[in-house]
Design an enzyme around this catalytic site. Structure first.
Site, mmCIF file in Angstrom:
data_model
loop_
_atom_site.group_PDB
_atom_site.id
_atom_site.type_symbol
_atom_site.label_atom_id
_atom_site.label_comp_id
_atom_site.label_asym_id
_atom_site.label_seq_id
_atom_site.Cartn_x
_atom_site.Cartn_y
_atom_site.Cartn_z
ATOM 1 N N SER A 12 0.831 -1.216 0.000
ATOM 2 C CA SER A 12 0.000 0.000 0.000
ATOM 3 C C SER A 12 0.864 1.265 0.000
ATOM 4 C CB SER A 12 -0.986 0.007 1.157
ATOM 5 O OG SER A 12 -0.337 0.262 2.380
ATOM 6 N N HIS A 102 8.595 3.405 9.008
ATOM 7 C CA HIS A 102 8.354 2.552 10.169
ATOM 8 C C HIS A 102 7.078 3.016 10.868
ATOM 9 C CE1 HIS A 102 9.321 -0.164 13.425
ATOM 10 N NE2 HIS A 102 8.964 0.806 14.259
HETATM 11 C C1 GAR Z 1 3.634 -0.492 6.790
HETATM 12 O O1 GAR Z 1 2.811 -0.163 7.867
HETATM 13 C C2 GAR Z 1 5.081 -0.171 7.109
HETATM 14 O O2 GAR Z 1 5.229 0.998 7.893
HETATM 15 C C3 GAR Z 1 5.482 -1.400 7.878
HETATM 16 O O3 GAR Z 1 4.885 -2.470 7.199
HETATM 17 C C4 GAR Z 1 3.687 -2.019 6.578
HETATM 18 C C5 GAR Z 1 3.749 -2.372 5.115
HETATM 19 O O4 GAR Z 1 2.515 -2.106 4.508
HETATM 20 N N1 GAR Z 1 6.920 -1.525 7.927
HETATM 21 C C6 GAR Z 1 7.576 -2.072 8.944
HETATM 22 O O5 GAR Z 1 7.007 -2.540 9.919
HETATM 23 C C7 GAR Z 1 9.070 -2.080 8.797
HETATM 24 N N2 GAR Z 1 9.692 -2.567 9.975
HETATM 25 P P1 GAR Z 1 2.427 -1.976 2.919
HETATM 26 O O6 GAR Z 1 3.064 -3.226 2.336
HETATM 27 O O7 GAR Z 1 0.946 -1.944 2.648
HETATM 28 O O8 GAR Z 1 3.140 -0.714 2.514
#
Ligand code: GAR
Length: 197
Positions: A12, A102
């Site tokens: 996303s 993060h």
């Molecule tokens: C997001 O919330 C990002 O901040 C987090 O994973 C999710 C990915 O969502 N990242 C971490 O936790 C890194 N340590 P997405 O694939 O929908 O962008």
């Protein structure tokens, strides 16, 4: 002049980056089943998969990952839900041009399960952080942060959704600042220069 985005899952944040018109040269996943690969394809962006399971060591995986990235000669490498710990050699290779988002207001809640931990701690303020990546996980110089309130009765899902909305706004903005040459790393801090353009 462009960006390589590394993902592991949903994608996303990748979608928000693409919708913002950031020039993305390629999207690389360490998982073949990452939903974000379809997001990239929808936007006509090249995709690659470097499966961590195919490599015996972190060093070997990171070397293969770096080779896949360097094929695109990006200015910036952006981690967007990339859930692998990177080796010091990899981090050093991209020093000053490797960023991460993060889901907490760092230095609070580095690591995993940030929303559940924020709720358990009873904090009234949570949020997200975009930072340069250094050897110490979730500790690099902070580029930008967006706070959200923790509301009475919040579930982990409700809080995560509130934070994610801010992630989708913050990350493209921070990447744009980088590409516009507005970010100066000064020790542990980042200065965001005025835009004179
Ligand atoms: C997001 O919330 C990002 O901040 C987090 O994973 C999710 C990915 O969502 N990242 C971490 O936790 C890194 N340590 P997405 O694939 O929908 O962008």
């Amino acid at each position: 002049m462009s960006v390589v985005v590394l993902i592991s899952g949903r994608g996303s944040n990748l979608q928000a980056i693409l919708e913002a018109g950031i020039p993305v040269a390629a999207v690389i996943s360490n998982r073949v089943d990452a939903a974000g690969l379809a997001v990239a394809a929808r936007f006509g962006v090249a995709t690659g998969v470097v499966e961590h399971r195919a490599y015996a060591t972190r060093e070997a995986f990171d070397a293969a990952l770096a080779a896949a990235i360097d094929r695109h000669a990006p200015r910036l490498v952006a981690l967007a839900g990339f859930m692998r710990v990177l080796t010091p050699a990899f981090v050093a290779r991209y020093a000053g041009r490797l960023v991460n988002i993060h889901p907490s207001l760092l230095p609070e809640f580095p690591g995993l399960d940030t929303h559940a931990r924020a709720l358990a701690a009873g904090t009234k303020r949570h949020g997200c952080t975009v930072h340069f990546v250094t050897e110490q996980m979730d500790h690099g110089p902070i580029i930008a942060q967006a706070p959200v309130p923790v509301l009475p009765g919040d579930t982990e899902e409700a809080l995560a959704a509130r934070v994610l909305e801010q992630e989708h706004r913050l990350y493209p903005q921070a990447i744009r600042w980088f590409l516009d040459g507005r970010l100066v790393i000064e020790g542990d801090r980042v200065r965001v220069m005025e835009n004179h353009g």
